[in-house]
Motif scaffolding. Structure first.
Motif, PDB file in Angstrom:
ATOM      1  N   ALA A   1     -14.323  65.457  49.462  1.00 20.40           N
ATOM      2  CA  ALA A   1     -13.954  65.697  48.067  1.00 20.40           C
ATOM      3  C   ALA A   1     -13.898  67.185  47.772  1.00 20.40           C
ATOM      4  CB  ALA A   1     -14.954  65.025  47.134  1.00 20.40           C
ATOM      5  N   GLY A   2     -13.076  67.528  46.813  1.00 18.62           N
ATOM      6  CA  GLY A   2     -13.036  68.860  46.237  1.00 18.62           C
ATOM      7  C   GLY A   2     -13.450  68.749  44.780  1.00 18.62           C
ATOM      8  N   ASN A   3     -13.633  69.866  44.119  1.00 23.34           N
ATOM      9  CA  ASN A   3     -14.032  69.830  42.717  1.00 23.34           C
ATOM     10  C   ASN A   3     -13.636  71.149  42.062  1.00 23.34           C
ATOM     11  OD1 ASN A   3     -15.185  68.584  40.509  1.00 23.34           O
ATOM     12  ND2 ASN A   3     -17.239  69.319  40.951  1.00 23.34           N
ATOM     13  N   VAL A   4     -13.072  71.072  40.871  1.00 23.50           N
ATOM     14  CA  VAL A   4     -12.784  72.266  40.078  1.00 23.50           C
ATOM     15  C   VAL A   4     -12.974  71.894  38.620  1.00 23.50           C
ATOM     16  CG1 VAL A   4     -10.286  71.852  39.940  1.00 23.50           C
ATOM     17  CG2 VAL A   4     -11.168  74.169  39.685  1.00 23.50           C
ATOM     18  N   GLY A   5     -13.585  72.800  37.840  1.00 23.54           N
ATOM     19  CA  GLY A   5     -13.826  72.471  36.449  1.00 23.54           C
ATOM     20  C   GLY A   5     -14.273  73.662  35.635  1.00 23.54           C
ATOM     21  N   ILE A   6     -14.525  73.367  34.368  1.00 17.39           N
ATOM     22  CA  ILE A   6     -14.991  74.363  33.408  1.00 17.39           C
ATOM     23  C   ILE A   6     -16.231  73.803  32.733  1.00 17.39           C
ATOM     24  CG2 ILE A   6     -13.497  73.492  31.575  1.00 17.39           C
ATOM     25  CD1 ILE A   6     -13.150  76.415  30.664  1.00 17.39           C
TER      26      ILE A   6
ATOM     27  N   ILE B   1     -12.247  68.052  37.620  1.00 14.91           N
ATOM     28  CA  ILE B   1     -11.287  67.240  38.360  1.00 14.91           C
ATOM     29  C   ILE B   1     -11.774  67.183  39.801  1.00 14.91           C
ATOM     30  CG2 ILE B   1      -8.906  67.097  39.158  1.00 14.91           C
ATOM     31  CD1 ILE B   1      -8.178  68.785  36.657  1.00 14.91           C
ATOM     32  N   ARG B   2     -11.882  65.961  40.336  1.00 14.67           N
ATOM     33  CA  ARG B   2     -12.369  65.789  41.708  1.00 14.67           C
ATOM     34  C   ARG B   2     -11.379  64.964  42.522  1.00 14.67           C
ATOM     35  NH1 ARG B   2     -17.652  62.533  42.409  1.00 14.67           N
ATOM     36  NH2 ARG B   2     -18.557  64.300  41.346  1.00 14.67           N
ATOM     37  N   PRO B   3     -10.572  65.616  43.340  1.00 18.47           N
ATOM     38  CA  PRO B   3      -9.743  64.850  44.278  1.00 18.47           C
ATOM     39  C   PRO B   3     -10.599  64.375  45.454  1.00 18.47           C
ATOM     40  CG  PRO B   3      -9.295  67.196  44.480  1.00 18.47           C
ATOM     41  CD  PRO B   3     -10.279  67.039  43.369  1.00 18.47           C
ATOM     42  N   GLU B   4     -10.393  63.123  45.849  1.00 19.08           N
ATOM     43  CA  GLU B   4     -11.136  62.531  46.962  1.00 19.08           C
ATOM     44  C   GLU B   4     -10.161  61.979  47.992  1.00 19.08           C
ATOM     45  OE1 GLU B   4     -13.594  59.579  45.106  1.00 19.08           O
ATOM     46  OE2 GLU B   4     -15.026  61.067  44.375  1.00 19.08           O
ATOM     47  N   PHE B   5     -10.460  62.208  49.258  1.00 21.19           N
ATOM     48  CA  PHE B   5      -9.640  61.729  50.365  1.00 21.19           C
ATOM     49  C   PHE B   5     -10.491  60.821  51.247  1.00 21.19           C
ATOM     50  CE2 PHE B   5      -8.031  65.849  49.089  1.00 21.19           C
ATOM     51  CZ  PHE B   5      -6.674  65.602  48.956  1.00 21.19           C
ATOM     52  N   GLY B   6     -10.089  59.562  51.378  1.00 15.63           N
ATOM     53  CA  GLY B   6     -10.823  58.618  52.212  1.00 15.63           C
ATOM     54  C   GLY B   6     -10.680  58.956  53.677  1.00 15.63           C
ATOM     55  N   LEU B   7     -11.788  58.927  54.403  1.00 14.90           N
ATOM     56  CA  LEU B   7     -11.773  59.194  55.843  1.00 14.90           C
ATOM     57  C   LEU B   7     -11.803  57.897  56.641  1.00 14.90           C
ATOM     58  CD1 LEU B   7     -14.314  62.153  56.092  1.00 14.90           C
ATOM     59  CD2 LEU B   7     -11.822  62.260  56.163  1.00 14.90           C
ATOM     60  N   ILE B   8     -12.833  57.117  56.419  1.00 13.88           N
ATOM     61  CA  ILE B   8     -12.968  55.836  57.110  1.00 13.88           C
ATOM     62  C   ILE B   8     -13.397  54.792  56.091  1.00 13.88           C
ATOM     63  CG2 ILE B   8     -13.542  56.829  59.354  1.00 13.88           C
ATOM     64  CD1 ILE B   8     -16.483  56.112  58.753  1.00 13.88           C
TER      65      ILE B   8
END
Length: 170
Positions: A123-128, A142-149
């Protein structure tokens, strides 16, 4: 005596502006967003250094369709904007598990139970965030998440989560 008043005023304002920019060592609260169906998350932040912190989140869901939990850990960099406003960004990983209830058949088929089980993500994260003068911290991230397994029915591509954080600082 007239010179003492402006000096005292400048010293007081400088002290207030310095303390308003400080981030507490700990913050505990809720992160309220869609969280890919997980709802609210319990969120804990621990300050590691002046501009770095660790954020841990625990989300769970107990519904008619499925039961699930998700744990996410993020390392964040915090940057000052102005006054009590900061912005932050970070990266991390998480894992969880989901189990699904049987889906009724259409009369000719047996009930179908979707596959469930363990999953892992990055996951990544960016915010105020706004750091109130009382021990309250509000954030929007905002948290984009990428599934691995994960299990067979797990969406192993991209998930986009927007959330409001409400935390008590101590």
């Amino acid at each position: 005596m007239k010179i003492l008043n402006p000096v005292l005023l400048v010293t007081l304002l400088f002290t207030i502006s310095i303390s308003a920019q400080e981030i507490s060592d700990n913050a505990l609260g809720l992160r309220l967003g869609d969280s890919d169906g997980f709802g609210a998350e319990i969120s804990y932040q621990r300050l590691l250094s002046r501009y770095h912190r660790l954020e841990l989140n625990l989300g769970w869901r107990d519904s008619r369709e499925y039961d699930a939990f998700k744990v996410t850990g993020l390392y964040e960099w915090v940057r000052h904007i102005d006054g009590n406003f900061n912005w932050f960004y970070g990266a991390g990983a998480g894992f969880g598990s989901a189990s699904f209830e049987p889906v009724p058949g259409n009369g000719t088929n047996e009930p179908f139970t979707p596959n469930g089980g363990f999953f892992a993500l990055i996951a990544g994260n960016v915010g105020i965030e706004y750091n109130f003068d009382i021990p309250l911290l509000l954030s929007l991230d905002i948290r984009p998440e990428f599934g691995l397994i994960g299990y067979n029915d797990f969406s192993d591509n991209f998930d986009f989560d927007i959330a409001l954080g409400i935390r008590y600082q101590f």
